[in-house]
Design a protein around this motif. Structure first.
Motif, mmCIF file in Angstrom:
data_model
loop_
_atom_site.group_PDB
_atom_site.id
_atom_site.type_symbol
_atom_site.label_atom_id
_atom_site.label_comp_id
_atom_site.label_asym_id
_atom_site.label_seq_id
_atom_site.Cartn_x
_atom_site.Cartn_y
_atom_site.Cartn_z
ATOM 1 N N GLU A 29 12.486 -20.449 -37.883
ATOM 2 C CA GLU A 29 11.792 -19.277 -38.409
ATOM 3 C C GLU A 29 10.321 -19.351 -38.025
ATOM 4 O OE1 GLU A 29 11.241 -17.020 -42.714
ATOM 5 O OE2 GLU A 29 11.925 -19.095 -42.681
ATOM 6 N N THR A 30 9.754 -18.204 -37.700
ATOM 7 C CA THR A 30 8.321 -18.114 -37.452
ATOM 8 C C THR A 30 7.772 -16.941 -38.246
ATOM 9 O OG1 THR A 30 8.487 -16.620 -35.552
ATOM 10 C CG2 THR A 30 8.559 -18.988 -35.090
ATOM 11 N N TRP A 31 6.498 -17.029 -38.563
ATOM 12 C CA TRP A 31 5.807 -15.929 -39.213
ATOM 13 C C TRP A 31 4.417 -15.845 -38.614
ATOM 14 C CZ3 TRP A 31 1.244 -15.626 -41.887
ATOM 15 C CH2 TRP A 31 1.001 -14.399 -42.519
ATOM 16 N N GLY A 32 3.979 -14.645 -38.291
ATOM 17 C CA GLY A 32 2.660 -14.487 -37.693
ATOM 18 C C GLY A 32 2.629 -15.040 -36.286
ATOM 19 N N SER A 33 1.481 -15.528 -35.905
ATOM 20 C CA SER A 33 1.296 -16.083 -34.570
ATOM 21 C C SER A 33 1.875 -17.491 -34.526
ATOM 22 C CB SER A 33 -0.197 -16.122 -34.240
ATOM 23 O OG SER A 33 -0.399 -16.701 -32.977
ATOM 24 N N ALA A 34 2.825 -17.712 -33.634
ATOM 25 C CA ALA A 34 3.450 -19.028 -33.493
ATOM 26 C C ALA A 34 3.532 -19.360 -32.008
ATOM 27 C CB ALA A 34 4.843 -19.032 -34.124
ATOM 28 N N PRO A 37 8.885 -19.394 -29.975
ATOM 29 C CA PRO A 37 9.754 -18.512 -30.766
ATOM 30 C C PRO A 37 10.894 -19.269 -31.454
ATOM 31 C CG PRO A 37 10.332 -18.361 -28.443
ATOM 32 C CD PRO A 37 9.107 -19.249 -28.537
ATOM 33 N N ALA A 38 11.485 -18.601 -32.438
ATOM 34 C CA ALA A 38 12.681 -19.152 -33.083
ATOM 35 C C ALA A 38 13.717 -19.436 -32.004
ATOM 36 C CB ALA A 38 13.227 -18.165 -34.107
ATOM 37 N N GLY A 39 14.429 -20.549 -32.174
ATOM 38 C CA GLY A 39 15.426 -20.980 -31.191
ATOM 39 C C GLY A 39 14.913 -22.039 -30.234
ATOM 40 N N ARG A 100 9.008 -22.945 -39.204
ATOM 41 C CA ARG A 100 9.945 -23.839 -39.895
ATOM 42 C C ARG A 100 10.823 -24.465 -38.817
ATOM 43 N NH1 ARG A 100 13.090 -21.534 -44.600
ATOM 44 N NH2 ARG A 100 12.929 -23.645 -45.354
ATOM 45 N N VAL A 101 10.961 -25.794 -38.892
ATOM 46 C CA VAL A 101 11.703 -26.546 -37.885
ATOM 47 C C VAL A 101 12.786 -27.364 -38.583
ATOM 48 C CG1 VAL A 101 11.547 -28.281 -36.058
ATOM 49 C CG2 VAL A 101 9.634 -26.694 -36.433
#
Length: 107
Positions: A29-34, A37-39, A100-101
């Motif tokens: 999961e990501t939120w905002g600037s990360a 990307p997810a995955g 989130r990792v």
């Protein structure tokens, strides 16, 4: 250039066949600037070698450290890094987002 998913999974398979303990870390999961990307994935062996990327910078160092514990214990962990967390600046996630990792042992 970041490693392809096929390279990451091949490294995990090769390390496991060689008798190494292996963990896989995945951005769930990501939120905002990360930064990633997810995955996005990072594979780590019990010697601390790794391939792939979940964030970059010091965040990956923290993920590798946690992965070593996961390999030893066999217990998966959910990690979170973000600017609301005072450790975000310490591990290098100053981009304004949250990631989130999920880290799990392979095999």
């Amino acid at each position: 250039m970041l490693d392809r998913d096929e390279d990451i999974l091949k490294a995990a398979e090769d390390w496991q066949k060689a008798g190494r303990g292996v963990a896989l870390a995945t951005v769930v999961e990501t939120w905002g600037s990360a930064p990633r990307p997810a995955g996005s994935s990072l594979v780590i062996n019990d010697e601390g070698a790794f391939l792939g990327s979940v964030s970059g910078g010091c965040v990956e160092g923290a993920v590798v450290t946690e992965a070593m514990d996961v390999i030893q214990s066999g217990k998966a962990r959910m990690l979170e890094f973000g600017v609301a967390d005072e450790t975000a600046w310490n591990v290098g996630l100053s981009c304004g987002g949250t990631i989130r990792v999920f880290v799990e042992k392979v095999g």
